[in-house]
Design a protein around this motif. Structure first.
Motif, PDB file in Angstrom:
ATOM      1  N   ALA A   1      50.777  42.935  90.235  1.00 55.51           N
ATOM      2  CA  ALA A   1      49.963  44.157  90.272  1.00 55.51           C
ATOM      3  C   ALA A   1      50.007  44.792  91.658  1.00 55.51           C
ATOM      4  O   ALA A   1      48.982  45.192  92.221  1.00 55.51           O
ATOM      5  CB  ALA A   1      48.525  43.876  89.839  1.00 55.51           C
ATOM      6  N   ASP A   2      51.236  44.890  92.205  1.00 56.78           N
ATOM      7  CA  ASP A   2      51.372  45.426  93.563  1.00 56.78           C
ATOM      8  C   ASP A   2      52.843  45.778  93.813  1.00 56.78           C
ATOM      9  O   ASP A   2      53.738  45.372  93.054  1.00 56.78           O
ATOM     10  CB  ASP A   2      50.918  44.387  94.578  1.00 56.78           C
ATOM     11  CG  ASP A   2      50.437  45.010  95.888  1.00 56.78           C
ATOM     12  OD1 ASP A   2      50.628  46.241  96.077  1.00 56.78           O
ATOM     13  OD2 ASP A   2      49.874  44.274  96.716  1.00 56.78           O
ATOM     14  N   LEU A   3      53.076  46.499  94.908  1.00 57.73           N
ATOM     15  CA  LEU A   3      54.438  46.711  95.376  1.00 57.73           C
ATOM     16  C   LEU A   3      55.004  45.401  95.910  1.00 57.73           C
ATOM     17  O   LEU A   3      54.285  44.605  96.527  1.00 57.73           O
ATOM     18  CB  LEU A   3      54.452  47.754  96.509  1.00 57.73           C
ATOM     19  CG  LEU A   3      54.051  49.182  96.164  1.00 57.73           C
ATOM     20  CD1 LEU A   3      53.999  50.027  97.432  1.00 57.73           C
ATOM     21  CD2 LEU A   3      55.014  49.793  95.153  1.00 57.73           C
TER      22      LEU A   3
ATOM     23  N   LEU B   1      52.136  49.911 103.415  1.00 57.43           N
ATOM     24  CA  LEU B   1      51.930  49.321 104.738  1.00 57.43           C
ATOM     25  C   LEU B   1      51.677  47.822 104.636  1.00 57.43           C
ATOM     26  O   LEU B   1      52.178  47.039 105.455  1.00 57.43           O
ATOM     27  CB  LEU B   1      50.755  50.012 105.431  1.00 57.43           C
ATOM     28  CG  LEU B   1      51.020  51.444 105.901  1.00 57.43           C
ATOM     29  CD1 LEU B   1      49.711  52.128 106.288  1.00 57.43           C
ATOM     30  CD2 LEU B   1      51.993  51.454 107.081  1.00 57.43           C
ATOM     31  N   ALA B   2      50.924  47.410 103.634  1.00 55.67           N
ATOM     32  CA  ALA B   2      50.679  45.984 103.423  1.00 55.67           C
ATOM     33  C   ALA B   2      51.975  45.270 103.053  1.00 55.67           C
ATOM     34  O   ALA B   2      52.228  44.141 103.492  1.00 55.67           O
ATOM     35  CB  ALA B   2      49.624  45.788 102.340  1.00 55.67           C
ATOM     36  N   LEU B   3      52.820  45.932 102.252  1.00 55.08           N
ATOM     37  CA  LEU B   3      54.114  45.337 101.897  1.00 55.08           C
ATOM     38  C   LEU B   3      54.982  45.173 103.140  1.00 55.08           C
ATOM     39  O   LEU B   3      55.641  44.142 103.320  1.00 55.08           O
ATOM     40  CB  LEU B   3      54.824  46.213 100.867  1.00 55.08           C
ATOM     41  CG  LEU B   3      56.243  45.775 100.496  1.00 55.08           C
ATOM     42  CD1 LEU B   3      56.241  44.403  99.829  1.00 55.08           C
ATOM     43  CD2 LEU B   3      56.902  46.814  99.587  1.00 55.08           C
ATOM     44  N   ALA B   4      54.983  46.175 104.005  1.00 60.93           N
ATOM     45  CA  ALA B   4      55.764  46.069 105.230  1.00 60.93           C
ATOM     46  C   ALA B   4      55.315  44.871 106.060  1.00 60.93           C
ATOM     47  O   ALA B   4      56.141  44.126 106.613  1.00 60.93           O
ATOM     48  CB  ALA B   4      55.629  47.366 106.041  1.00 60.93           C
ATOM     49  N   GLU B   5      54.012  44.659 106.119  1.00 59.97           N
ATOM     50  CA  GLU B   5      53.484  43.521 106.877  1.00 59.97           C
ATOM     51  C   GLU B   5      53.890  42.202 106.223  1.00 59.97           C
ATOM     52  O   GLU B   5      54.291  41.249 106.914  1.00 59.97           O
ATOM     53  CB  GLU B   5      51.961  43.633 106.980  1.00 59.97           C
ATOM     54  CG  GLU B   5      51.310  42.555 107.827  1.00 59.97           C
ATOM     55  CD  GLU B   5      51.753  42.595 109.274  1.00 59.97           C
ATOM     56  OE1 GLU B   5      51.761  41.516 109.910  1.00 59.97           O
ATOM     57  OE2 GLU B   5      52.106  43.686 109.776  1.00 59.97           O
ATOM     58  N   ARG B   6      53.786  42.108 104.899  1.00 60.19           N
ATOM     59  CA  ARG B   6      54.166  40.863 104.204  1.00 60.19           C
ATOM     60  C   ARG B   6      55.656  40.567 104.367  1.00 60.19           C
ATOM     61  O   ARG B   6      56.054  39.407 104.528  1.00 60.19           O
ATOM     62  CB  ARG B   6      53.828  40.954 102.715  1.00 60.19           C
ATOM     63  CG  ARG B   6      52.358  40.990 102.397  1.00 60.19           C
ATOM     64  CD  ARG B   6      52.105  40.701 100.920  1.00 60.19           C
ATOM     65  NE  ARG B   6      52.802  41.599 100.006  1.00 60.19           N
ATOM     66  CZ  ARG B   6      52.334  42.778  99.612  1.00 60.19           C
ATOM     67  NH1 ARG B   6      51.171  43.233 100.076  1.00 60.19           N
ATOM     68  NH2 ARG B   6      53.010  43.522  98.759  1.00 60.19           N
TER      69      ARG B   6
END
Length: 289
Positions: A216-218, A268-273
């Motif tokens: 349920a996310d990018l 942005l959260a995906l970039a961090e992960r």
């Protein structure tokens, strides 16, 4: 067979499940029918899966799909259509048609090649550009571009896969394609991977990232990264804050529409992960659909 079924040619590409997620599920590394359709609308969604599946593995009990129920190109909204008829030669990737204010269209990646399909897409309007997101999806690009009298685009990092491209994107800076569309280089999945961004609303992400129903996310396809997961992390870190869109429209993986602010937060959260990911062997079975 007593009803709809999936044959053993299924490659677990997820295309059919995107179109009928409550009717088709994943089990043992392939799709299977979860239950038989109960309504006409469910019957139509299964037929959409039939005509998108690259291996033609989805079958009604009769074994013969109703050609009148081929919905493609399928309208996603007033501006974007899903081409369907995914090709084995692009690993079953989704492709799209993007309408422009002038009435022209652009094709992003390509469905399987057939003259009849090309005529069907061309009947919607003048197609001026065929935009390839990366090397894995080049198989039918030249044929569609020639049929439409369109320009074929690719990034220089993947130019050896389409050396006859008409427009070559170079470097890492965004380039205007035309009529509210820019190409944003995003090396990582391949050296020449790009995004196509339109109207601050649509992101055609190729195989760089996608919407995962299970998460349920990018997410990124970490286990199927041909060039460099570290380079993909660097690309996302460099670009994520400046990208604005509501729709993510990938080649592989599911589509999703969210408010632009929410999509930005998730990107942005995906970039961090992605910064924490390290190279690992290619493993198609590890992809989180």
């Amino acid at each position: 067979m007593d009803g709809w079924y999936v044959d053993d040619r299924c490659t677990n590409c997820d295309v059919a499940r995107q179109l009928a997620p409550d009717l088709i599920g994943e089990e043992g590394g392939r799709s299977r029918i979860l239950r038989q359709p109960r309504t006409e609308e469910e019957h139509r969604r299964l037929h959409a899966a039939v005509f998108a599946c690259p291996t033609r593995s989805i079958h009604p009990a009769t074994g013969q799909a109703d050609q009148r129920l081929d919905p493609f190109p399928m309208r996603l909204d007033d501006t974007v259509l899903l081409c369907g008829h995914n090709s084995r030669r692009t690993a079953g990737a989704n492709s799209y048609l993007l309408r422009r204010p002038s009435g022209a269209l652009m094709m992003i990646d390509t469905p399987r090649w057939s003259p009849a399909l090309a005529d069907r897409y061309a009947a919607l309007g003048r197609i001026t550009e065929v935009l390839l997101t990366h090397r894995d999806h080049v198989a039918h690009g030249r044929r569609y571009a020639d049929r439409f009298g369109a320009r074929l685009w690719i990034h220089e990092g993947d130019l050896d896969a389409a050396p006859d491209a008409d427009r070559v994107v170079r470097g890492l800076d965004p380039v205007e394609v035309g009529e509210g569309v820019t190409v944003q280089p995003l090396p990582g999945h391949t050296r020449g991977s790009v995004l196509y961004l339109a109207d601050d609303r649509y992101c055609f992400s190729g195989d760089s990232f996608y919407w995962s129903r299970s998460l349920a996310d990018l997410t990124v396809a970490h286990s199927v990264t041909w060039y460099s997961i570290e380079e993909l992390a660097a690309s996302l870190a460099r670009t994520a804050a400046g990208l604005r869109f509501e729709w993510v429209l990938p080649g592989h993986g599911d589509r999703m529409r969210l408010p632009a602010a929410e999509m930005s937060r998730r990107l942005l959260a995906l970039a961090e992960r992605t910064r924490s990911l390290r190279p690992e062997p290619v493993d198609f079975t590890a992809v989180r659909w």
